[in-house]
Write an enzyme that holds these catalytic residues in place. Structure first.
Site, mmCIF file in Angstrom:
data_model
loop_
_atom_site.group_PDB
_atom_site.id
_atom_site.type_symbol
_atom_site.label_atom_id
_atom_site.label_comp_id
_atom_site.label_asym_id
_atom_site.label_seq_id
_atom_site.Cartn_x
_atom_site.Cartn_y
_atom_site.Cartn_z
ATOM 1 N N ARG A 133 40.738 51.445 61.369
ATOM 2 C CA ARG A 133 39.951 52.591 60.406
ATOM 3 C C ARG A 133 39.235 52.985 61.801
ATOM 4 N NH1 ARG A 133 38.421 48.721 55.955
ATOM 5 N NH2 ARG A 133 40.112 49.062 54.003
ATOM 6 N N LYS B 103 47.168 40.607 38.383
ATOM 7 C CA LYS B 103 46.966 40.317 36.866
ATOM 8 C C LYS B 103 47.322 41.775 36.064
ATOM 9 C CE LYS B 103 41.950 38.786 37.706
ATOM 10 N NZ LYS B 103 41.065 39.061 37.814
ATOM 11 N N GLY C 275 46.058 48.344 48.883
ATOM 12 C CA GLY C 275 45.640 46.547 48.812
ATOM 13 C C GLY C 275 47.434 45.997 49.059
ATOM 14 N N GLY D 268 41.147 49.810 46.085
ATOM 15 C CA GLY D 268 40.256 50.875 44.842
ATOM 16 C C GLY D 268 40.292 52.009 44.780
HETATM 17 P P1 AMP Z 1 46.616 42.314 42.941
HETATM 18 O O1 AMP Z 1 45.757 42.838 44.186
HETATM 19 O O2 AMP Z 1 46.924 42.872 42.100
HETATM 20 O O3 AMP Z 1 47.633 43.432 44.016
HETATM 21 O O4 AMP Z 1 47.243 41.104 43.369
HETATM 22 C C1 AMP Z 1 48.342 40.588 44.316
HETATM 23 C C2 AMP Z 1 47.470 39.036 44.595
HETATM 24 O O5 AMP Z 1 48.666 38.560 43.258
HETATM 25 C C3 AMP Z 1 48.148 38.117 45.528
HETATM 26 O O6 AMP Z 1 47.411 37.348 45.828
HETATM 27 C C4 AMP Z 1 49.638 37.232 44.780
HETATM 28 O O7 AMP Z 1 49.194 35.962 45.430
HETATM 29 C C5 AMP Z 1 49.416 37.525 42.865
HETATM 30 N N1 AMP Z 1 50.673 37.003 43.201
HETATM 31 C C6 AMP Z 1 51.460 37.885 42.920
HETATM 32 N N2 AMP Z 1 53.280 37.153 42.186
HETATM 33 C C7 AMP Z 1 52.465 36.102 41.430
HETATM 34 C C8 AMP Z 1 53.289 35.186 40.838
HETATM 35 N N3 AMP Z 1 54.049 35.168 40.522
HETATM 36 N N4 AMP Z 1 52.088 34.425 40.283
HETATM 37 C C9 AMP Z 1 50.510 34.662 40.779
HETATM 38 N N5 AMP Z 1 50.171 35.548 41.337
HETATM 39 C C10 AMP Z 1 51.096 36.234 41.621
#
Ligand code: AMP
Length: 390
Positions: A34, A199, A349, A372
């Site tokens: 950064r 999620k 992210g 974010g």
């Molecule tokens: P995000 O911050 O929403 O981009 O989520 C990233 C996170 O999603 C990472 O820590 C991954 O380990 C998790 N992730 C991806 N695929 C899966 C899955 N099939 N089951 C559980 N967690 C997952």
């Protein structure tokens, strides 16, 4: 877009809001990416003979004990090394001592002010965009440059506040981010969106905004299982976002042809990297199994769909990429895009972290630095830091 080159900054006192929110361990900077990212803007201002005053937040400051670990001083040292010149540091975020330091500055001098969030100890003045604080910081300079993309979705005194009182523009880093992301405002077609990550709830705004513009939305990662559940499949112990099953049903009903779900997955019985996974069709997931990655057929299906894309936006890994076994398909798809020279924007992210680890970050069309901030941009929300300068 008002950028550095649109303002006459020569010989002026320029305040630059940087993103120096770097990881620091035992007083040492672990990753200076950064700081490196801010150099172009700072050097440009040095070339224009400006007196340069830098502001940044670092971590969160909620109580006295947060002060020491979020001291910006180490950043001034690293910045001195990178610029090859002394960088002054003000321990105070306001007051006579700071004002005197600024009075003593010569053209081309660079001064870093202590962590803006030190002001949060006194009633969240920075984070709640206290107007008196924004006005005070603005009084220290003549021009304001916002080069902190990571906080552009927040209305803080050090970005929105200052911009309200001074001629303002974006720095080179923010300009680059906005140039890339704004392609998605009116994207060329076929426009393919890939969504993964944990999620559904985190991506609802993005789905709602992009489903209208995209030709296809390919869904993987943990969030795919809530969609699959909404389609009536048994998903065993896979991640489920119960509250959003109805949202998934609605989207699937309204955009049946656009939403592409996995046709196979890598399953295991425990959330661990130790147990060997099995590849299963989506209708074969047993009660005691969980899906931790998309499968081979799905990866190939996704490749076929992106093949003739004009642009791809990808947010969220397609599997638990922290475990070696389950980063495979995310990496394979990234490699495919790079090899085929497909134009992809990685939307901040974890997918950017995954691409960096796999060595693809520098090879894709754009890897956004804002987690974010990028998500909110993709949701189509007006971002305070942008609006303040517009
Ligand atoms: P995000 O911050 O929403 O981009 O989520 C990233 C996170 O999603 C990472 O820590 C991954 O380990 C998790 N992730 C991806 N695929 C899966 C899955 N099939 N089951 C559980 N967690 C997952």
């Amino acid at each position: 877009m008002k950028t550095l080159k649109d303002l006459d900054i020569s010989n002026k006192k320029v305040i630059i809001r940087c993103d120096f929110n770097v990881p620091i361990k035992d007083g040492k900077i672990v990753d200076d990416t950064r700081i490196q990212g801010a150099l172009d803007t700072i050097k440009y201002c040095i070339d224009k003979n400006c007196k340069i005053i830098l502001l940044s937040h670092l971590g969160r400051v909620k109580e006295e004990s947060d002060l020491e670990k979020n001291d910006l001083y180490p950043v001034s040292i690293r910045l001195s090394e990178l610029l090859g010149k002394n960088v002054l540091f003000s321990k105070k975020t306001r007051g006579e001592e700071l004002e005197e330091m600024i009075n003593q500055m010569n053209p081309q001098d660079v001064l870093l002010i202590q962590n803006t969030r030190y002001e949060d100890l006194d009633g969240k003045k920075e984070s709640s965009n206290d107007s008196e604080l924004g006005k005070y910081w603005a009084s220290l300079g003549e021009v304001f440059v916002n080069d902190a993309f990571g906080t552009i979705h927040r209305a803080h005194a050090s970005n929105v506040g200052i911009a309200s009182y001074l001629p303002s523009c974006f720095g080179f880093l923010v300009e680059k981010e906005l140039n890339a992301l704004s392609i998605l405002d009116n994207p060329p077609h076929p426009f393919i969106v890939i969504l993964g990550g944990a999620k559904v709830s985190d991506k609802i705004g993005v789905i709602k905004n992009l489903v209208k513009k995209a030709d296809k939305i390919l869904i993987g990662g943990g969030m795919a299982f809530t969609f699959l559940k909404a389609e009536g499949y048994s998903i065993g112990k896979s991640l489920l976002d119960e509250e959003n099953i109805d949202f998934c049903k609605e989207i699937l009903k309204d955009y049946k042809d656009k939403i592409i779900l996995p046709v196979d997955v890598a399953v295991t019985n425990e959330y661990t990297n130790e147990e060997e996974y099995r590849q299963k069709e989506i209708q074969e997931i047993a009660e005691n199994e969980m899906g931790l990655d998309i499968g081979e057929k799905t990866t190939n299906l996704f490749k076929d769909i992106i093949n003739d894309s004009a642009i791809i936006m990808w947010n969220g890994p397609l599997g638990v990429y922290e475990f070696d076994q389950y980063k495979k398909n995310t990496c394979e798809l990234l490699k495919y895009m790079v090899d085929k020279n497909l134009k992809v924007i990685l939307g901040g992210g974890d997918i950017v972290a995954a691409s960096e680890e796999a060595g693809y970050k520098e090879k894709v069309y754009h890897a956004s630095t804002g987690g974010g901030a990028t998500l909110e941009y993709l949701e189509g929300k007006p971002l305070p830091g942008i609006e303040a300068i517009k």
